[in-house]
Design an enzyme around this catalytic site. Structure first.
Site, PDB file in Angstrom:
ATOM      1  N   CYS A 151     -39.112 -17.457 -18.483  1.00  0.00           N
ATOM      2  CA  CYS A 151     -38.688 -18.720 -17.866  1.00  0.00           C
ATOM      3  C   CYS A 151     -38.097 -18.455 -16.487  1.00  0.00           C
ATOM      4  O   CYS A 151     -37.093 -17.743 -16.370  1.00  0.00           O
ATOM      5  CB  CYS A 151     -37.667 -19.430 -18.747  1.00  0.00           C
ATOM      6  SG  CYS A 151     -37.123 -21.017 -18.067  1.00  0.00           S
TER       7      CYS A 151
ATOM      8  N   LYS B 266     -42.232 -12.599 -24.439  1.00  0.00           N
ATOM      9  CA  LYS B 266     -43.060 -13.262 -23.425  1.00  0.00           C
ATOM     10  C   LYS B 266     -42.506 -12.915 -22.054  1.00  0.00           C
ATOM     11  O   LYS B 266     -41.328 -13.173 -21.770  1.00  0.00           O
ATOM     12  CB  LYS B 266     -43.061 -14.774 -23.631  1.00  0.00           C
ATOM     13  CG  LYS B 266     -44.053 -15.526 -22.745  1.00  0.00           C
ATOM     14  CD  LYS B 266     -44.119 -17.003 -23.140  1.00  0.00           C
ATOM     15  CE  LYS B 266     -45.249 -17.727 -22.434  1.00  0.00           C
ATOM     16  NZ  LYS B 266     -45.047 -17.894 -20.995  1.00  0.00           N
TER      17      LYS B 266
ATOM     18  N   GLY C  63     -51.651 -18.614 -18.550  1.00  0.00           N
ATOM     19  CA  GLY C  63     -51.646 -19.110 -17.184  1.00  0.00           C
ATOM     20  C   GLY C  63     -52.978 -19.683 -16.736  1.00  0.00           C
ATOM     21  O   GLY C  63     -54.015 -19.029 -16.818  1.00  0.00           O
TER      22      GLY C  63
END
Length: 388
Positions: free
Chosen positions: A110, A151, A211
């Site tokens: 993030c 992640k 992505g």
């Protein structure tokens, strides 16, 4: 009611043996909840993530546990993603959801300022020793068939990305999800397929690439180019939940299924969630004039009436692979939640893990007791999240 469970490592192995890749629904704050997870699994998704959840608040706050995590009997395979920066919070939060999920994921991807400021998300990419500690905490405290993953994003110094992935593999992660952009890149920027390919070749554990996926062809092309084990989609699934089935836009059967799921458990979904998903789904279905009307409707009744009058007139009944089962009433361990019921105003940690100076009656001025408060805040009142 017992929750069905899936071994995530076996899931990757099965896909690989069939020369296929896992099709994955990303963790999307406010959106990848159980209703949406059930919906997309009927259109080709193999593995789902929950929205990102703050581990410390999940442990400390019953409102957070209730609002941020819900599941059904067949809500599997399921990975719960946590934002954490302390071993204790990550382990305790993972123990709380263990019975209801197939694994946990640590968010180190993030890029939002609030997350970086609080030491979450991409901030952890510069602290590999912290990531290692958090992962080992899960490996040492939960069964081996419960997956733990991380992640991440591509680092500007690419060699550090490779080193981190190799270190995480040695640490014992079950798989990695790698977003093909750096923390400073924008969501519309092109992903770095060369970097993703290098990551896939540098480790033996499964890699999910993330992505820029808007169509099934995008996912197939990425898989063929970099030889990953899974492909994750986020906004592409919001605008077309049928993406992984090959549909170019949201099938009307998908819209009807979303409506049926709302009708089955109408007390479990807010109007905002129901309507927002439909606004995304119908982006490529409705005309500009229709969207100007539909996007401003304000009740369940007006939305359903509009859909039946303009779209859902004769949709064939669909044979569902995943039915929307009854919700499971999650029972969270009192032993864990009670440890976190009081938190320190100084460091913000639960008192059992407080990092502040402990009370000394000989030196205290009485302020110590003002720093111990029962937590009544509801951090979910703030819309501070985005896709991780």
């Amino acid at each position: 009611m017992m929750k069905s469970k899936t071994n995530i490592v076996d899931l990757f192995d099965e896909a690989k043996s069939n020369n296929k890749y896992l099709k994955v629904c990303a963790p999307m704050v406010r959106y990848s909840k159980v209703q949406f997870r059930t919906l997309v699994k009927n259109y080709g998704v193999d593995l789902c993530f929950t929205p990102m959840i703050l581990a410390d608040s999940f442990c400390q706050n019953s409102k957070a546990r209730h609002s941020e995590f819900s599941t059904t009997a067949n809500d599997t395979p399921l990975i719960v993603q946590f934002a954490a920066n302390s071993r204790e919070d990550f382990v305790d939060a993972s123990k709380l959801i263990y019975a209801y999920a197939d694994g946990v994921d640590l968010n180190c991807g993030c890029p939002q300022k609030w997350a970086m400021k609080d030491g979450y998300g991409c901030a952890l990419l510069s602290k590999p020793e912290v990531i290692h500690d958090l992962v080992r905490g899960i490996k040492n405290n939960l069964p081996n068939d419960f997956s733990v993953s991380v992640k991440i994003r591509i680092l500007k110094e690419f060699k550090k990305t490779i080193t981190m992935c190799q270190q995480l593999e040695k640490c014992g992660v079950s798989f990695l999800t790698v977003h093909g952009r750096t923390p400073t890149q924008k969501s519309g920027d092109k992903i770095d397929t060369f970097a993703l390919q290098e990551v896939c070749e540098s480790v033996k554990i499964p890699i999910i690439a993330n992505g820029g996926i808007k169509t099934l062809q995008d996912a197939d092309n990425l898989y063929n180019e970099i030889n990953c084990n899974g492909v994750m989609a986020a906004s592409g699934l919001l605008t077309n939940p049928g993406l992984f089935s090959g549909a170019e836009k949201t099938p009307l059967s998908c819209v009807k299924l979303w409506m049926d799921m709302k009708d089955k458990e109408n007390e479990r979904i807010t109007f905002q969630c129901y309507h927002h998903h439909l606004v995304f789904m119908l982006e490529k279905v409705l005309s500009k004039q229709q969207k100007s009307v539909f996007n401003h409707l304000s009740t369940f009744e007006s939305v359903d009436k509009y859909l039946y009058e303009h779209l859902i007139d004769s949709v064939d009944e669909q044979i569902l692979k995943y039915n929307f089962d009854e919700f499971i009433e999650c029972q969270f361990s009192d032993e864990i939640t009670m440890k976190h019921s009081i938190k320190c105003r100084g460091c913000g940690k639960s008192m059992c893990y407080c990092k502040c100076t402990k009370y000394d009656s000989n030196t205290s001025d009485g302020k110590y007791f003002q720093s111990c408060v029962t937590d009544s805040s509801d951090y979910m009142d703030c819309n501070i999240f985005d896709e991780s």
